[in-house]
Design a protein around this motif. Structure first.
Motif: not given
Length: 461
Positions: A302-331
């Protein structure tokens, strides 16, 4: 026992879009089927039926399949040929590696006048003296038996000796049937012994779990658990060794017993695996004092970036490419983010407080990564860039402190550089109300400039 179900038939009819009434071919091999039924009602148009490598003991419920041309019931527990008189178009019958010892039952195939190929190799009846001559002389329509063609001279010779061969076959059948009766008695005795051993094991387990033993286990919990686990392992190994080393004849009963033993062991392993999952303590995500922990159970990059231009934090999580989205739960919480990947938690404490309600999560179509954008709770107001505009006041003597109160009428706009809508006539032109967005009209702007020149400058305003 397992039988043919409608759900099974529909799943195996995927080549026919799941429709079973118009099926002409279906493969139900290796489905652990123990009873053959329903097919003559559901699939009347069947021409090819594959049922090899199951546990079917009897040919039944296929007599109404008038269009059936090929029936494969190899590697089953069939002991006699029956109930095929109604299969009027039957051309090929494969009974390889069954337990057919009643060879005289092939006489029922006389009514299948189109039958040209028959396979009986691997059955006890093929060891009878005069087996091939008897079959060739009994079924005149056959052209091939056990992958070997039947010549005209062979059939003539078989018919010449048919009475003697038929008598020999009858005698060998009787001897085989007596042998089968003894084998069935032996199988029942073996099953009773196994059942008694199992009951003794359950009884010993109950004694192990008696109140006295429970009290001793409370005193020596860890050691007792290890001893119990070791005892069960040794017992299971001993049972496996006894089952597989015990010599048994190859019969329908032993084949069925072996299958059920393997199935029982598999279920026991599944139950142990499930119990271990339940006994496993849940992953600690938040400590008792409320401290949120960083957790990466699925072991994802994963990578956690601080986007100062848009005033936000971006998380890029390298989940498996063919994993069904229904198996992901974001909180997303104000101070941390938690993602369940197939039930496994990924949790990360954020460097700044964010706005959960304004956060968004997306999947990359190329890499499959999960990208979560989380706006920061503390908004940072960036300095606005100065815009140079060609503005000149009509009265140069106006004090600086009153410059901010100068009205629009005192500004001159060069229409060649800017194209602003005529905001001065929005209210005056009543005929424009309800006609949609105002269009840019450079011509009217020039007219406005002329009207500005006619206005008088009031110093008191």
């Amino acid at each position: 026992f397992l039988s043919v179900t409608e759900d099974l038939v529909r799943r195996r009819a995927e080549h026919n879009d799941g429709e079973i009434f118009s099926l002409e071919e279906i493969s139900l091999h290796q489905q652990e089927i123990e009873k053959l039924e329903h097919l003559d009602k559901w699939c009347r148009d069947l021409k090819i039926l594959y049922l090899q490598n199951n546990l079917i003991p009897k040919i039944e419920n296929v007599g109404k399949l008038k269009k059936l041309e090929y029936l494969n019931v190899a590697l089953n527990n069939i002991e006699r040929i029956e109930n095929l008189e109604g299969c009027e178009d039957l051309k090929k019958l494969d009974l390889t590696a069954n337990f057919i010892g009643e060879l005289s039952s092939i006489e029922t195939l006389k009514y299948n006048i189109h039958l040209t190929e028959l396979f009986l190799v691997g059955n006890p009846c093929t060891e009878f003296e005069g087996y091939r001559q008897y079959v060739v002389a009994t079924l005149h329509q056959l052209k091939c038996l056990d992958s070997k063609g039947i010549e005209r001279s062979e059939r003539i010779q078989a018919l010449q000796n048919y009475p003697e061969v038929k008598q020999k076959i009858r005698e060998q059948e009787q001897a085989y049937l007596l042998k089968r009766a003894r084998e069935k008695e032996e199988a029942q005795r073996r099953m009773k012994e196994r059942k008694d051993r199992k009951e003794n094991q359950i009884k010993s387990k109950l004694e192990f779990d008696s109140p006295d033993s429970l009290q001793s286990k409370e005193n020596h919990q860890a050691e007792g658990d290890r001893e119990q686990e070791a005892w069960r392992t040794v017992e299971n190994d001993e049972e496996d060794r006894r089952f597989w080393e015990e010599p048994t004849p190859y019969t329908p009963e032993s084949r069925l017993e072996t299958h059920r033993y393997i199935e029982e062991k598999r279920r026991a392993k599944d139950n142990i695996r499930e119990s271990r999952k339940r006994e496993k303590p849940p992953q600690t995500l938040v400590t008792a004092d409320g401290k949120v922990l960083n957790v990466n159970v699925p072991k994802l990059n994963f990578s956690l970036k601080d986007d100062e231009v848009n005033n936000q934090i971006i998380l890029d999580l390298a989940v498996y490419r063919h994993l069904d989205t229904s198996l992901l739960d974001v909180n997303v919480q104000p101070t941390y983010i938690r993602v369940l990947v197939k039930g496994k938690p990924f949790q990360l404490v954020l460097p700044e407080e964010v706005q959960p309600d304004s956060s968004s999560a997306k999947r990359s179509q190329t890499t499959g990564h999960l990208v979560v954008s989380m706006p920061k709770a503390k908004e940072i107001i960036l300095a606005k860039q100065k815009v140079s505009t060609s503005v000149k006041y009509s009265d140069c003597n106006t004090p600086q402190k009153n410059a901010r109160s100068v009205q629009v009428e005192k500004l001159e706009v060069d229409p060649s550089k800017y194209s602003f809508p005529d905001v001065t006539k929005i209210i005056q032109e009543k005929d424009r109300i309800g006609q949609g967005p105002i269009r840019l009209q450079p011509e009217k702007i020039r007219e406005t400039k002329k009207s500005y020149d006619e206005l008088e400058n009031d110093e008191d305003v």
